[in-house]
Motif scaffolding. Structure first.
Motif, PDB file in Angstrom:
ATOM      1  N   ALA A 118       0.845  -1.202   0.000  1.00 39.70           N
ATOM      2  CA  ALA A 118       0.000   0.000   0.000  1.00 39.70           C
ATOM      3  C   ALA A 118       0.876   1.246   0.000  1.00 39.70           C
ATOM      4  O   ALA A 118       0.600   2.218  -0.702  1.00 39.70           O
ATOM      5  CB  ALA A 118      -0.919  -0.004   1.221  1.00 39.70           C
ATOM      6  N   SER A 119       1.948   1.188   0.783  1.00 40.85           N
ATOM      7  CA  SER A 119       2.833   2.345   0.858  1.00 40.85           C
ATOM      8  C   SER A 119       3.501   2.610  -0.492  1.00 40.85           C
ATOM      9  O   SER A 119       3.624   3.748  -0.930  1.00 40.85           O
ATOM     10  CB  SER A 119       3.863   2.099   1.951  1.00 40.85           C
ATOM     11  N   ILE A 120       3.921   1.530  -1.172  1.00 38.04           N
ATOM     12  CA  ILE A 120       4.607   1.680  -2.461  1.00 38.04           C
ATOM     13  C   ILE A 120       3.644   2.123  -3.551  1.00 38.04           C
ATOM     14  O   ILE A 120       3.868   3.115  -4.239  1.00 38.04           O
ATOM     15  CB  ILE A 120       5.261   0.343  -2.884  1.00 38.04           C
ATOM     16  N   TYR A 121       2.536   1.377  -3.704  1.00 39.95           N
ATOM     17  CA  TYR A 121       1.691   1.594  -4.877  1.00 39.95           C
ATOM     18  C   TYR A 121       0.687   2.736  -4.716  1.00 39.95           C
ATOM     19  O   TYR A 121       0.231   3.300  -5.708  1.00 39.95           O
ATOM     20  CB  TYR A 121       0.990   0.290  -5.261  1.00 39.95           C
ATOM     21  N   LEU A 122       0.332   3.071  -3.466  1.00 35.13           N
ATOM     22  CA  LEU A 122      -0.546   4.230  -3.285  1.00 35.13           C
ATOM     23  C   LEU A 122       0.279   5.496  -3.108  1.00 35.13           C
ATOM     24  O   LEU A 122      -0.240   6.608  -3.185  1.00 35.13           O
ATOM     25  CB  LEU A 122      -1.457   4.032  -2.071  1.00 35.13           C
ATOM     26  N   GLY A 123       1.586   5.306  -2.843  1.00 34.16           N
ATOM     27  CA  GLY A 123       2.445   6.474  -2.654  1.00 34.16           C
ATOM     28  C   GLY A 123       2.136   7.255  -1.393  1.00 34.16           C
ATOM     29  O   GLY A 123       2.371   8.443  -1.305  1.00 34.16           O
ATOM     30  N   VAL A 124       1.589   6.554  -0.378  1.00 28.46           N
ATOM     31  CA  VAL A 124       1.229   7.220   0.872  1.00 28.46           C
ATOM     32  C   VAL A 124       2.264   6.858   1.937  1.00 28.46           C
ATOM     33  O   VAL A 124       2.772   5.739   1.950  1.00 28.46           O
ATOM     34  CB  VAL A 124      -0.175   6.772   1.339  1.00 28.46           C
ATOM     35  N   HIS A 125       2.579   7.824   2.805  1.00 28.59           N
ATOM     36  CA  HIS A 125       3.563   7.584   3.855  1.00 28.59           C
ATOM     37  C   HIS A 125       3.132   6.414   4.753  1.00 28.59           C
ATOM     38  O   HIS A 125       1.955   6.328   5.126  1.00 28.59           O
ATOM     39  CB  HIS A 125       3.733   8.843   4.696  1.00 28.59           C
ATOM     40  N   PRO A 126       4.087   5.522   5.091  1.00 27.23           N
ATOM     41  CA  PRO A 126       3.765   4.352   5.921  1.00 27.23           C
ATOM     42  C   PRO A 126       3.115   4.711   7.255  1.00 27.23           C
ATOM     43  O   PRO A 126       2.350   3.919   7.798  1.00 27.23           O
ATOM     44  CB  PRO A 126       5.122   3.672   6.161  1.00 27.23           C
ATOM     45  N   LEU A 127       3.406   5.902   7.763  1.00 29.79           N
ATOM     46  CA  LEU A 127       2.771   6.334   9.009  1.00 29.79           C
ATOM     47  C   LEU A 127       1.249   6.272   8.882  1.00 29.79           C
ATOM     48  O   LEU A 127       0.547   5.752   9.753  1.00 29.79           O
ATOM     49  CB  LEU A 127       3.211   7.768   9.319  1.00 29.79           C
ATOM     50  N   ILE A 128       0.736   6.808   7.761  1.00 27.54           N
ATOM     51  CA  ILE A 128      -0.713   6.842   7.527  1.00 27.54           C
ATOM     52  C   ILE A 128      -1.228   5.445   7.189  1.00 27.54           C
ATOM     53  O   ILE A 128      -2.245   4.996   7.722  1.00 27.54           O
ATOM     54  CB  ILE A 128      -1.030   7.806   6.364  1.00 27.54           C
TER      55      ILE A 128
ATOM     56  N   ILE B 309      -8.936   6.390   6.228  1.00 26.51           N
ATOM     57  CA  ILE B 309      -7.627   7.049   6.347  1.00 26.51           C
ATOM     58  C   ILE B 309      -6.804   6.774   5.097  1.00 26.51           C
ATOM     59  O   ILE B 309      -6.276   7.689   4.454  1.00 26.51           O
ATOM     60  CB  ILE B 309      -6.805   6.478   7.534  1.00 26.51           C
ATOM     61  N   ILE B 310      -6.673   5.481   4.764  1.00 28.63           N
ATOM     62  CA  ILE B 310      -5.808   5.097   3.654  1.00 28.63           C
ATOM     63  C   ILE B 310      -6.364   5.624   2.340  1.00 28.63           C
ATOM     64  O   ILE B 310      -5.638   6.210   1.531  1.00 28.63           O
ATOM     65  CB  ILE B 310      -5.655   3.556   3.606  1.00 28.63           C
ATOM     66  N   ALA B 311      -7.684   5.468   2.146  1.00 28.93           N
ATOM     67  CA  ALA B 311      -8.293   5.901   0.887  1.00 28.93           C
ATOM     68  C   ALA B 311      -8.122   7.409   0.692  1.00 28.93           C
ATOM     69  O   ALA B 311      -7.708   7.869  -0.375  1.00 28.93           O
ATOM     70  CB  ALA B 311      -9.770   5.527   0.875  1.00 28.93           C
ATOM     71  N   ALA B 312      -8.407   8.180   1.750  1.00 28.54           N
ATOM     72  CA  ALA B 312      -8.325   9.633   1.627  1.00 28.54           C
ATOM     73  C   ALA B 312      -6.896  10.060   1.295  1.00 28.54           C
ATOM     74  O   ALA B 312      -6.667  10.871   0.398  1.00 28.54           O
ATOM     75  CB  ALA B 312      -8.785  10.303   2.918  1.00 28.54           C
ATOM     76  N   ALA B 313      -5.935   9.475   2.015  1.00 27.08           N
ATOM     77  CA  ALA B 313      -4.542   9.847   1.773  1.00 27.08           C
ATOM     78  C   ALA B 313      -4.160   9.512   0.337  1.00 27.08           C
ATOM     79  O   ALA B 313      -3.502  10.303  -0.349  1.00 27.08           O
ATOM     80  CB  ALA B 313      -3.631   9.123   2.757  1.00 27.08           C
ATOM     81  N   ALA B 314      -4.595   8.340  -0.144  1.00 31.27           N
ATOM     82  CA  ALA B 314      -4.253   7.925  -1.505  1.00 31.27           C
ATOM     83  C   ALA B 314      -4.845   8.884  -2.530  1.00 31.27           C
ATOM     84  O   ALA B 314      -4.184   9.258  -3.495  1.00 31.27           O
ATOM     85  CB  ALA B 314      -4.751   6.501  -1.754  1.00 31.27           C
ATOM     86  N   VAL B 315      -6.089   9.318  -2.317  1.00 30.71           N
ATOM     87  CA  VAL B 315      -6.740  10.231  -3.250  1.00 30.71           C
ATOM     88  C   VAL B 315      -5.954  11.540  -3.347  1.00 30.71           C
ATOM     89  O   VAL B 315      -5.683  12.043  -4.434  1.00 30.71           O
ATOM     90  CB  VAL B 315      -8.193  10.515  -2.809  1.00 30.71           C
ATOM     91  N   TYR B 316      -5.547  12.085  -2.202  1.00 30.72           N
ATOM     92  CA  TYR B 316      -4.846  13.361  -2.238  1.00 30.72           C
ATOM     93  C   TYR B 316      -3.471  13.239  -2.856  1.00 30.72           C
ATOM     94  O   TYR B 316      -2.995  14.153  -3.513  1.00 30.72           O
ATOM     95  CB  TYR B 316      -4.772  13.976  -0.845  1.00 30.72           C
ATOM     96  N   VAL B 317      -2.810  12.090  -2.659  1.00 26.72           N
ATOM     97  CA  VAL B 317      -1.510  11.889  -3.286  1.00 26.72           C
ATOM     98  C   VAL B 317      -1.669  11.906  -4.799  1.00 26.72           C
ATOM     99  O   VAL B 317      -0.924  12.541  -5.522  1.00 26.72           O
ATOM    100  CB  VAL B 317      -0.877  10.562  -2.829  1.00 26.72           C
TER     101      VAL B 317
END
Lengths: 319, 321
Positions: A118-128, B309-317
C-alpha cells in the motif's frame, strides 16, 4: 578515502551510542544492587529476560522498518489479532496448535506485505498506511472476540517457563533472532540495501537497488515478528486477549530510538535495539523494586526518549 | 511568464481539477449524509444532528491546532494527553463556578507549555515531530497518573458542563466556541503575515529561510497554539463526558490527524486549510454516527476509519501528482 573516513566516523558514532546504553545498563544494575539485595539475584535477572521477550521481538521488526525510513504503527493491533487467533484456533487441541501457529505467522507476513504494498503503490507515507491497517486489524480483532478467548494445549506454557542452559527459552530465541538479523543486515546484500534505501531512497533507486523488495522484506519481517511475539505472550498469559498488543505500537519504538536507530532512516542497528529493550525492561523492574507505581515508569520512559533522541540527533548533525 | 502564456489552453482542465480538489470533500460529506438519511430517517432528526454537532466540536477544536502543525510539516501526538490533563485539572479545584477561571488558566498553562516543549525539541534539537510529541505525550500521561494515583475524583465546574453538553435552541454552546476559534484562526492563517509564513515555512523551508523568515519561531508558534487549543478542547470535553478519567480524549490524536488528512491537509506541509480539516472532522463524526444508526456492530467504526484514512490519503496523493 572519503568513504573510508565516513564509514569510520559512522562506526565510532554508533559504537559510541551503544557504549552509552551499555554503560547506563551497568549503572542501573549497580544502583539496583545497592537499593535492594533481591535485585541482583539470578531469579530476578531471569524474570527481566522473560518479561522482555515480546517487546524485544516486536522492536526487532520495528528496527528494520525504521532503518528503511518508515514506521509500523500496526504492530500493536497485529500482536492482539495474532494472540486471539492463536488461542482461539488452537483452543486446547494439540493437533490444531500447529494450524494456529502457521496461520498467525502467515497473517503477520501478509499484513506486513500489505503495509509495504500500500505504501509503495498508493504512494502514501507508511505512518498513515499503518495507522489505517492498525485500526482495521483492531476492529477485526474485536469483531472476532471482545473477551479473552480459547486456551492453549497443555505444556504450551513450557515456551514461557522452560529453560535452555538455565536461560528462559524466549530469551535464547530472542538473542538468536537478534544476532541472525544483525548478520543479515551486515553481510547479506539485501541487508545492506535496507540501509541504502533508508539513507537515500532516490539514490538507492538510481543505483538500481530493489527498493520494493527491500520494503516488502522489512515490513513482512516486522509483521512476522509481531506474530512471534504474540506466541510468547500467549504462552505466558495462557490465552489471547483482544487488547494484549495495544501498548506495543508505541513502546516498540522507544528501544529502537534509545538504541541509536534514527527515525529518519539509514542509520542504526538491531544490537542497539536489544540493548535498548534491556535498558527499558531493567528500568521498569528497578522502579518496581523502588516501590514506585507504574505511573512513574511512563514519566521515566518519556524522559529517556527525549534524552536519547536529543543525543543521537546531535551526533547526526555533526557528521 | 511561460506559465501564463500556456494557461488558456489548459484552463478548462485545470478548472475541473481545481473543482474536484476544492469541493470533493464537500461532495463526500453530502453523499454520506444523504445516503445515511435515506437508509435511516432518524439520522436526520433534529436531536441527532444536534448530538453529532455536540460531539464534533471538541474534535474540531483539536483539528484546528493539528492543521496548523501539519502545515509546518509537523504532527502533534500529544493533543489527547493534553486534553486528558486539562480535564484532570478541571476536577482538581473546588468544582464550583468560582474556580472556572483558575481552572482555565492552569489548563492553558499545561497546554501551552507542552506545545512549547514540543516546538523547542523539534526546532532546536531537530527531533522528529513524531518522537518529540510522543515523548511529551508519555511524560504528561505519567505525570497525570502520578498526580491522580490512577483515579481522578472531583467535579467539573458547572459552567463547563453547560459549555460542553448543552444547547441554545438546538445549537450547542461548544459548537459556538468552535466556530469562533475556527474563524479567528482562518483569518489569521489567510490574512496575516503569520499565516503566510506558516504556508511558506511548510511549503518551502529553504525559500522561507532565504526570505528571512524565522522558521523556528513559526514552527514553535504552531505547536504552542496546538497545545493551547487541545487544553481548551479538554476542558470542553470534560464538560461533555461529565465524569473525568485519565483517558479523556483518547484517540483524538489520531482522529485529528485523520480529519486533517481527509480534509486535504498535506502531511508534507504547506498545503491545506482549517475549513478542510473541519470538514474531515465532520465526515468522521458522520461516519461514526451512521455506523450506529444503521445498526452495524460498533467495531465497524474502527475498521471504516482505517479504510477511510488510507483511501483519503491515496486520493490526495494522486491529485498532488
Amino acid at each position: 578515502m572519503t568513504s573510508f573516513a565516513s564509514t569510520f566516523t559512522y562506526l565510532t558514532k554508533r559504537r559510541g551510542g551503544l557504549l552509552t546504553v551499555i554503560a547506563l545498563i551497568f549503572v542501573l544494575v549497580v544502583f539496583g544492587m545497592i537499593v535492594s539485595d533481591k535485585f541482583g539475584t539470578s531469579s530476578n535477572a531471569i524474570n527481566i529476560l522473560e518479561q522482555s521477550t515480546a517487546l524485544a521481538l516486536v522492536s526487532l521488526g520495528q528496527t528494520l522498518v525504521i532503518i528503511t525510513g518508515g514506521i509500523d504503527l500496526s504492530v500493536g493491533s497485529m500482536v492482539s489479532l495474532a494472540s486471539v487467533l492463536l488461542s482461539g484456533i488452537a483452543n486446547g487441541d494439540p493437533t490444531m496448535m500447529w494450524v494456529a501457529l502457521i496461520t498467525i505467522m502467515a497473517v503477520g507476513v501478509l499484513v506486513g506485505l500489505i503495509n509495504a504494498g500500500a505504501s509503495i503503490y498508493l504512494g502514501v507515507h507508511p505512518l498513515i498506511i499503518t495507522l489505517g491497517t492498525g485500526a482495521i486489524l483492531q476492529g477485526i480483532t474485536l469483531l472476532y472476540t471482545q473477551t479473552p478467548i480459547g486456551k492453549m494445549p497443555k505444556g504450551f506454557d513450557e515456551l514461557a517457563y522452560g529453560r535452555i542452559l538455565g536461560l528462559p527459552i524466549g530469551a535464547v530465541f530472542t538473542i538468536a533472532a537478534f544476532v541472525l538479523t544483525a548478520i543479515f543486515l551486515r553481510k547479506v546484500p539485501l541487508g545492506r540495501y535496507i540501509y541504502a534505501t533508508g539513507d537515500d531512497a532516490m539514490g538507492a533507486q538510481l543505483m538500481g537497488l530493489p527498493r520494493k523488495k527491500v520494503l516488502f522484506v522489512a515490513y513482512g519481517f516486522c509483521g512476522l515478528m509481531a506474530s512471534v511475539a504474540a506466541i510468547f505472550l500467549v504462552a505466558r498469559l495462557g490465552a489471547g486477549q483482544p487488547y494484549t498488543g495495544q501498548n506495543f505500537t508505541l513502546t516498540s519504538i522507544t528501544p529502537v530510538v534509545v538504541g541509536g536507530t534514527l527515525l529518519s532512516g539509514g542509520r542504526g542497528g538491531v544490537i542497539g535495539t536489544l540493548m535498548g529493550v534491556y535498558l527499558v525492561s531493567l528500568l521498569n523492574n528497578l522502579l518496581n523494586f523502588l516501590d514506585l507505581s507504574s505511573h512513574y515508569q511512563l514519566i521515566i520512559q518519556g524522559l529517556i526518549v527525549i534524552i536519547a533522541v536529543s543525543v543521537y540527533v546531535e551526533n547526526k548533525k555533526r557528521v | 511568464m511561460t506559465q501564463s502564456a500556456q494557461s488558456p489552453e489548459h484552463a478548462p482542465q485545470r478548472l475541473t481539477m481545481d473543482a474536484v480538489r476544492s469541493y470533493g470533500i464537500h461532495l463526500v460529506l453530502l453523499a454520506l449524509i444523504v445516503v445515511t438519511g435515506i437508509l435511516s430517517p432518524a439520522f436526520l432528526a433534529g436531536n441527532n444532528i444536534s448530538n453529532m454537532l455536540l460531539q464534533a466540536a471538541p474534535l474540531g477544536i483539536v483539528v484546528i491546532g493539528q492543521v496548523l502543525v501539519i502545515l509546518v510539516r509537523g504532527l502533534d501526538l500529544s493533543v489527547a494527553s493534553v486534553m486528558a490533563t486539562a480535564a484532570v485539572v478541571a476536577t482538581s479545584f473546588s468544582g464550583q463556578d468560582s474556580d472556572a477561571f483558575p481552572v482555565f488558566l492552569v489548563a492553558m498553562a499545561v497546554g501551552l507549555l507542552t506545545g512549547l516543549v514540543n516546538g523547542l525539541l523539534i526546532t532546536k534539537r531537530n527531533v522528529s515531530p513524531f518522537l518529540a510529541t510522543l515523548a511529551t505525550m508519555t511524560l504528561l500521561q505519567g505525570l497525570r497518573f502520578a498526580y491522580t494515583q490512577g483515579a481522578p475524583s472531583g467535579n467539573v465546574p458547572p459552567i463547563y458542563r453547560v459549555l460542553g453538553s448543552q444547547t441554545f435552541y438546538g445549537v450547542p454552546y461548544n459548537l459556538m466556541v468552535l466556530i469562533v476559534l475556527a474563524a479567528v484562526f482562518s483569518v489569521l492563517l489567510n490574512k496575516s503575515t503569520y499565516g503566510r509564513r506558516v504556508y511558506l515555512t511548510g511549503g518551502n523551508p529553504v525559500m522561507a529561510r532565504l526570505v528571512g523568515i524565522n522558521a523556528d519561531r513559526i514552527t514553535i508558534a504552531s505547536y504552542v497554539i496546538s497545545g493551547g487549543l487541545a487544553a481548551m478542547a479538554g476542558l470542553i470535553y470534560s464538560g461533555f463526558v461529565g465524569i473525568v478519567d485519565n483517558w479523556v480524549g483518547r484517540g483524538f490524536e489520531l482522529d485529528s490527524i485523520v480529519a486533517a488528512v481527509m480534509g486535504g491537509v498535506a502531511l508534507s506541509g504547506g498545503r491545506g486549510s482549517i475549513v478542510g480539516g473541519l470538514l474531515g472532522a465532520a465526515i468522521l463524526v458522520v461516519v461514526f454516527n451512521a455506523v450506529l444508526m444503521l445498526g452495524m456492530p460498533i467495531e465497524f467504526q474502527i475498521i471504516i476509519k482505517g479504510v477511510v484514512i488510507i483511501a483519503a490519503a491515496a486520493v490526495y496523493v494522486r491529485k498532488a501528482a
